[in-house]
Design a protein around this motif. Structure first.
Motif, PDB file in Angstrom:
ATOM      1  N   ASP A  75       0.847  -1.193   0.000  1.00 13.12           N
ATOM      2  CA  ASP A  75       0.000   0.000   0.000  1.00 13.12           C
ATOM      3  C   ASP A  75       0.881   1.241   0.000  1.00 13.12           C
ATOM      4  OD1 ASP A  75      -2.348  -1.501   0.081  1.00 13.12           O
ATOM      5  OD2 ASP A  75      -2.272  -1.678   2.262  1.00 13.12           O
ATOM      6  N   VAL A  76       0.768   2.021  -1.063  1.00 14.21           N
ATOM      7  CA  VAL A  76       1.595   3.219  -1.188  1.00 14.21           C
ATOM      8  C   VAL A  76       0.972   4.166  -2.205  1.00 14.21           C
ATOM      9  CG1 VAL A  76       3.047   2.152  -2.968  1.00 14.21           C
ATOM     10  CG2 VAL A  76       3.935   4.073  -1.643  1.00 14.21           C
ATOM     11  N   ASP A  77       1.059   5.443  -1.932  1.00 11.25           N
ATOM     12  CA  ASP A  77       0.646   6.462  -2.892  1.00 11.25           C
ATOM     13  C   ASP A  77       1.894   6.903  -3.656  1.00 11.25           C
ATOM     14  OD1 ASP A  77      -0.400   8.520  -4.354  1.00 11.25           O
ATOM     15  OD2 ASP A  77      -0.979   9.767  -2.636  1.00 11.25           O
ATOM     16  N   LEU A  78       1.937   6.602  -4.948  1.00 11.26           N
ATOM     17  CA  LEU A  78       3.126   6.914  -5.749  1.00 11.26           C
ATOM     18  C   LEU A  78       3.142   8.349  -6.254  1.00 11.26           C
ATOM     19  CD1 LEU A  78       3.543   3.626  -7.842  1.00 11.26           C
ATOM     20  CD2 LEU A  78       4.753   4.319  -5.773  1.00 11.26           C
ATOM     21  N   SER A  79       2.131   9.135  -5.911  1.00 13.87           N
ATOM     22  CA  SER A  79       2.079  10.514  -6.404  1.00 13.87           C
ATOM     23  C   SER A  79       3.308  11.331  -6.012  1.00 13.87           C
ATOM     24  CB  SER A  79       0.799  11.199  -5.902  1.00 13.87           C
ATOM     25  OG  SER A  79      -0.350  10.496  -6.320  1.00 13.87           O
ATOM     26  N   PRO A  80       3.804  11.232  -4.748  1.00 13.62           N
ATOM     27  CA  PRO A  80       5.014  12.008  -4.413  1.00 13.62           C
ATOM     28  C   PRO A  80       6.272  11.459  -5.084  1.00 13.62           C
ATOM     29  CG  PRO A  80       3.773  11.380  -2.437  1.00 13.62           C
ATOM     30  CD  PRO A  80       3.238  10.567  -3.571  1.00 13.62           C
ATOM     31  N   ILE A  81       6.228  10.215  -5.511  1.00 18.71           N
ATOM     32  CA  ILE A  81       7.415   9.593  -6.111  1.00 18.71           C
ATOM     33  C   ILE A  81       7.533   9.964  -7.591  1.00 18.71           C
ATOM     34  CG2 ILE A  81       8.630   7.418  -6.475  1.00 18.71           C
ATOM     35  CD1 ILE A  81       8.087   8.214  -3.515  1.00 18.71           C
ATOM     36  N   PHE A  82       6.417   9.949  -8.282  1.00 13.52           N
ATOM     37  CA  PHE A  82       6.439  10.188  -9.723  1.00 13.52           C
ATOM     38  C   PHE A  82       6.521  11.675 -10.041  1.00 13.52           C
ATOM     39  CE2 PHE A  82       3.919   6.058 -10.677  1.00 13.52           C
ATOM     40  CZ  PHE A  82       5.091   5.329 -10.556  1.00 13.52           C
ATOM     41  N   GLN A  83       7.254  11.983 -11.093  1.00 14.28           N
ATOM     42  CA  GLN A  83       7.185  13.289 -11.721  1.00 14.28           C
ATOM     43  C   GLN A  83       6.118  13.238 -12.810  1.00 14.28           C
ATOM     44  OE1 GLN A  83      11.213  14.109 -12.989  1.00 14.28           O
ATOM     45  NE2 GLN A  83      11.880  14.614 -10.903  1.00 14.28           N
ATOM     46  N   ASP A  84       5.839  14.359 -13.445  1.00 13.51           N
ATOM     47  CA  ASP A  84       4.777  14.369 -14.459  1.00 13.51           C
ATOM     48  C   ASP A  84       5.066  13.379 -15.577  1.00 13.51           C
ATOM     49  OD1 ASP A  84       3.404  16.199 -13.023  1.00 13.51           O
ATOM     50  OD2 ASP A  84       3.860  17.916 -14.297  1.00 13.51           O
ATOM     51  N   PHE A  85       6.296  13.372 -16.059  1.00  5.14           N
ATOM     52  CA  PHE A  85       6.684  12.465 -17.134  1.00  5.14           C
ATOM     53  C   PHE A  85       7.829  11.576 -16.665  1.00  5.14           C
ATOM     54  CE2 PHE A  85       4.558  15.883 -19.370  1.00  5.14           C
ATOM     55  CZ  PHE A  85       3.796  15.199 -20.309  1.00  5.14           C
ATOM     56  N   MET A  86       7.704  10.286 -16.929  1.00 10.05           N
ATOM     57  CA  MET A  86       8.685   9.307 -16.493  1.00 10.05           C
ATOM     58  C   MET A  86       8.985   8.340 -17.636  1.00 10.05           C
ATOM     59  SD  MET A  86       9.057   9.966 -13.100  1.00 10.05           S
ATOM     60  CE  MET A  86       9.472   8.494 -12.166  1.00 10.05           C
ATOM     61  N   TYR A  87      10.118   7.622 -17.491  1.00 14.23           N
ATOM     62  CA  TYR A  87      10.504   6.588 -18.451  1.00 14.23           C
ATOM     63  C   TYR A  87      10.258   5.213 -17.819  1.00 14.23           C
ATOM     64  CZ  TYR A  87      12.812  10.186 -21.236  1.00 14.23           C
ATOM     65  OH  TYR A  87      13.071  11.290 -22.005  1.00 14.23           O
ATOM     66  N   VAL A  88       9.828   4.274 -18.648  1.00 12.08           N
ATOM     67  CA  VAL A  88       9.596   2.912 -18.169  1.00 12.08           C
ATOM     68  C   VAL A  88      10.538   1.956 -18.886  1.00 12.08           C
ATOM     69  CG1 VAL A  88       7.205   3.283 -17.511  1.00 12.08           C
ATOM     70  CG2 VAL A  88       7.723   2.567 -19.836  1.00 12.08           C
ATOM     71  N   GLY A  89      11.000   0.944 -18.175  1.00 12.48           N
ATOM     72  CA  GLY A  89      11.892  -0.022 -18.798  1.00 12.48           C
ATOM     73  C   GLY A  89      12.452  -1.007 -17.800  1.00 12.48           C
ATOM     74  N   PHE A  90      13.666  -1.483 -18.098  1.00  9.77           N
ATOM     75  CA  PHE A  90      14.266  -2.554 -17.303  1.00  9.77           C
ATOM     76  C   PHE A  90      15.745  -2.245 -17.041  1.00  9.77           C
ATOM     77  CE2 PHE A  90      10.852  -4.288 -19.837  1.00  9.77           C
ATOM     78  CZ  PHE A  90      10.112  -5.009 -18.908  1.00  9.77           C
ATOM     79  N   SER A  91      16.228  -2.754 -15.928  1.00  7.58           N
ATOM     80  CA  SER A  91      17.642  -2.633 -15.583  1.00  7.58           C
ATOM     81  C   SER A  91      18.097  -3.955 -14.986  1.00  7.58           C
ATOM     82  CB  SER A  91      17.861  -1.501 -14.577  1.00  7.58           C
ATOM     83  OG  SER A  91      19.227  -1.417 -14.203  1.00  7.58           O
ATOM     84  N   ALA A  92      19.327  -4.341 -15.255  1.00 11.32           N
ATOM     85  CA  ALA A  92      19.896  -5.574 -14.702  1.00 11.32           C
ATOM     86  C   ALA A  92      21.388  -5.381 -14.504  1.00 11.32           C
ATOM     87  CB  ALA A  92      19.624  -6.766 -15.626  1.00 11.32           C
ATOM     88  N   SER A  93      21.975  -6.236 -13.664  1.00  7.35           N
ATOM     89  CA  SER A  93      23.412  -6.123 -13.436  1.00  7.35           C
ATOM     90  C   SER A  93      23.990  -7.467 -13.037  1.00  7.35           C
ATOM     91  CB  SER A  93      23.702  -5.093 -12.335  1.00  7.35           C
ATOM     92  OG  SER A  93      23.328  -5.595 -11.072  1.00  7.35           O
TER      93      SER A  93
END
Length: 692
Positions: free
Chosen positions: A229-247
């Motif tokens: 349970d979390v409100d992501l509104s403070p985390i997100f900016q208006d525009f964001m990028y979606v994708g994947f990261s690995a290491s």
């Protein structure tokens, strides 16, 4: 008017072609990634393979790979700042270099940037680095599929799913698994199995809830394995990028994504496994059998088989240059070089051994440099983790009182470390039982000052704090001039200056373990100081911290020294093999300092900087010394009243008067008296179970 209409028309065309996706129902759908390279932004080692498989990392060590949709997506309502709902589904596969060892994992990520500048591999999953991890300004949301248990971030195991916000310490995590039906029992799922795994991540902006589901097939489970349970509104900016990261880290895995769908304010389209690109199968070697009656054909076949065996042998024994060598620094030797240097690892070349394996004397073929080669056995508890720890720590350290690591070698199951050769061996060979030679007092005093100087460098002088965790006479090596050098960093712990070390298992040697380690498991510079205290006493006394063959009252070295101290007969503990030839004032300084360092209470011990200043005569020791066992009103064993924690010290001021820059300023000494005896007193006076 016509001009205005033209402007509006051009603006409409610009809106249609603008790469910023402002539609509230933005949707992506990739059954494989063939033909969509222009829509994906790749960096690191990420690539799209010919069959359309997105490969984030390969089996190279310490690399990262990013793959983002190239255009930003609108994630927040401009009016009220509320985050929109989103849904994503993807199919991924983790193929580890070694079947049971992963490294490190992949993550679905929503980020303000598609480059993630400054991101690191290994435990940071290519998302953050040590300086920014945990910062609210990151605006990072990720769901990690982690195959390495990292204690720095409190991972629950080496096969888990976690929801991460601005950090790699998951806000919530769970072992990887899935549910076959609404009320079924959770089934475990091996993330590094090498098989395709389906994942769904959904955010409901009305419920302010993130859910994660996993499945080994195309069927979407009814129940999530992870809900947060979390409100992501403070985390997100208006525009964001979606994708994947690995290491990858010191162990490597190839991380693949074979299909991906994403949708704002709706359910992401399902992916059909049958329509997705397949992983390449294992390479097969086809042996053609030529059946002929001629002798020449038979000879060709025999020669071909022989050549094949030769090639296979060469490949099998080939050594691969590891990428993380570049990050660590010391030279990487070939196995053949070290085998030749040690004459095939002959038993005659063995100069030491322990729980880790054997140490061989060797001579490098090209330079005729004598070296010590530490070969870690397959059965050793000091495995890959300690091997890497020793390289990562001592490999970049430079101090005259530390044993220099010259290089390393890793060949399949063989782990080898190459050091400067110390011709006089370890200090314990000169102190206990039947020593090869009797060290003079001048040599002993120089050794303890050198070890203290090296330990100060570890605690304060390097870019990170290094806690040795195994200081003892056996790990102090003597060079050709009998200078003391601290070695064996297999248990070393590194952390940033000013931060707190993470809880770990209790390691070290009995007699040198600080009592608080048995309660907290947290190594600190103060626990190193405790071990140094035991070392100081054994150098002066020529006895081990626990002397099994001694009389009961002399069993625990620090207790015996303390009893002699309070009786005013402290010089009776000096090694009798010195024949009385020693500097009494210097001996008292070392003994007094040994008692102070051996205190059961961490805050009552001096820091390494204070220890060095005391030994160098820059400041005077306190006039009183605290009981190492924190007696706190205990009845004097000799009878007659209460025994006070503070007793007058043996006079040592004349020692400091000999120093050219003497200063008797006790202002920097802040020792706290222990308020009560430790419940796990290593001296055994209070029923403790861990003897010093």
């Amino acid at each position: 008017m016509a001009y205005q209409r033209l402007i509006l028309f051009l603006g409409f065309l610009l809106f249609l072609t603008n790469p910023v996706k402002s539609q509230l129902d933005e949707e992506l759908h990739f059954n494989g990634f063939n033909g969509v390279a222009s829509n994906m932004s790749l960096n690191g080692v990420a690539e799209i393979e010919p069959n359309g498989m997105l490969k984030l990392t390969n089996d190279t060590l310490r690399v990262l790979g990013h793959a983002f949709y190239s255009s930003p997506i609108k994630f927040k309502n401009s009016t009220d700042g509320k985050a929109f709902s989103f849904s994503t589904a993807f199919a991924f596969t983790i193929v580890p270099e070694y079947p049971k060892l992963g490294g490190h994992g992949l993550a679905f990520i929503i980020s303000p940037s598609k480059e993630l500048p400054g991101s690191l591999p290994s435990q940071y999953l290519g998302i953050l680095n040590a300086t920014v991890v945990g910062n609210f300004s990151n605006h990072i949301f990720a769901v990690e599929f982690d195959t390495v248990q990292d204690f720095e971030f409190g991972d629950i195991n080496d096969n888990h799913v976690g929801i991460d916000i601005n950090s790699l310490a998951s806000n919530k995590s769970t072992p990887a698994g899935y549910f076959t039906s609404q009320n079924s029992t959770k089934q475990s799922l091996n993330l590094k199995s090498g098989h395709v795994i389906r994942a769904w991540v959904d955010y409901d902006s009305v419920k302010n809830q993130v859910t994660v589901k996993l499945s080994p097939n195309s069927i979407k489970p009814a129940s999530p394995i992870l809900t947060f349970d979390v409100d992501l509104s403070p985390i997100f900016q208006d525009f964001m990028y979606v994708g994947f990261s690995a290491s990858t880290g010191l162990l490597a895995s190839s991380h693949y994504v074979s299909g991906w769908s994403f949708k704002m304010n709706g359910d992401a389209k399902s992916l059909s496994l049958d329509a997705l690109p397949k992983l390449p199968g294992p390479k097969k070697t086809h042996t053609g059998v030529i059946v002929g009656v001629s002798v020449s054909a038979l000879l060709v076949l025999i020669l071909g088989i022989g050549l094949a065996f030769y090639i296979i042998h060469r490949i099998k024994n080939a050594e691969v240059i590891e990428a993380w060598e570049l990050d660590i620094g010391p030279h990487r030797f070939t196995y053949q070089e070290l085998k030749h240097a040690t004459r095939g690892f002959r038993d005659k070349e063995v100069i030491g051994f322990g729980g880790f394996g054997k140490v061989y004397k060797g001579t490098l073929p090209n330079s005729n440099t004598q070296v010590a080669v530490k070969r870690i056995s397959n059965e050793s508890k000091q495995g890959l983790q300690e091997f890497v720890s020793e390289i990562a720590s001592i490999g970049r350290l430079r101090h005259r009182n530390l044993v220099q690591l010259l290089g390393w070698c890793r060949r399949r199951g063989d782990l080898l470390l190459v050091y400067d050769f110390m011709p006089n061996g370890s200090l314990d060979k000169y102190l206990f039982e039947n020593p090869k030679a009797i060290l003079s007092w001048e040599q002993r005093f120089r050794i303890v000052k050198g070890v203290a100087s090296g330990l100060l460098y570890l605690h304060e002088g390097w870019e990170q704090t290094v806690i040795h965790r195994d200081i003892k006479a056996g790990n102090v090596l003597l060079d050709s001039e009998l200078n003391g050098r601290l070695g064996d960093f297999g248990l070393a712990k590194l952390y940033e200056h000013g931060s707190n070390p993470t809880t770990t298992r209790v390691v070290g040697t009995l007699g040198y373990l600080a009592p608080e380690l048995t309660r907290t498991g947290k190594p600190t510079p103060s626990s190193d100081v405790f071990a140094l205290g035991a070392l100081l006493l054994e150098v002066v006394c020529g006895r081990r911290p626990i002397e099994a063959k001694a009389m009961p009252e002399e069993l625990i070295l620090v207790d015996w020294v303390w009893d002699k101290w309070r009786d005013g007969t402290i010089l009776d503990v000096v090694d009798p093999r010195l024949g009385g030839e020693f500097d009494e004032l210097e001996a008292v300084v070392v003994l007094k300092l040994g008692i102070m360092c051996s205190n059961n209470t961490p805050k009552a011990r001096p820091t390494m900087r204070q220890v060095v200043r005391y030994l160098e005569g820059e400041v005077a020791l306190p006039e009183v010394v605290l009981s190492p066992g924190a007696y706190d009103g205990r009845k004097d064993s000799k009878g007659g009243g209460e025994f006070e924690d503070y007793v007058h010290s043996y006079p040592t001021s004349s020692y400091f008067e000999k120093a050219s820059a003497w200063s008797c300023d006790d202002a920097d000494v802040d020792f706290e008296a222990a308020s009560s005896s430790s419940p796990l007193s290593v001296s055994g006076r209070n029923g403790g179970s861990c003897p010093r």
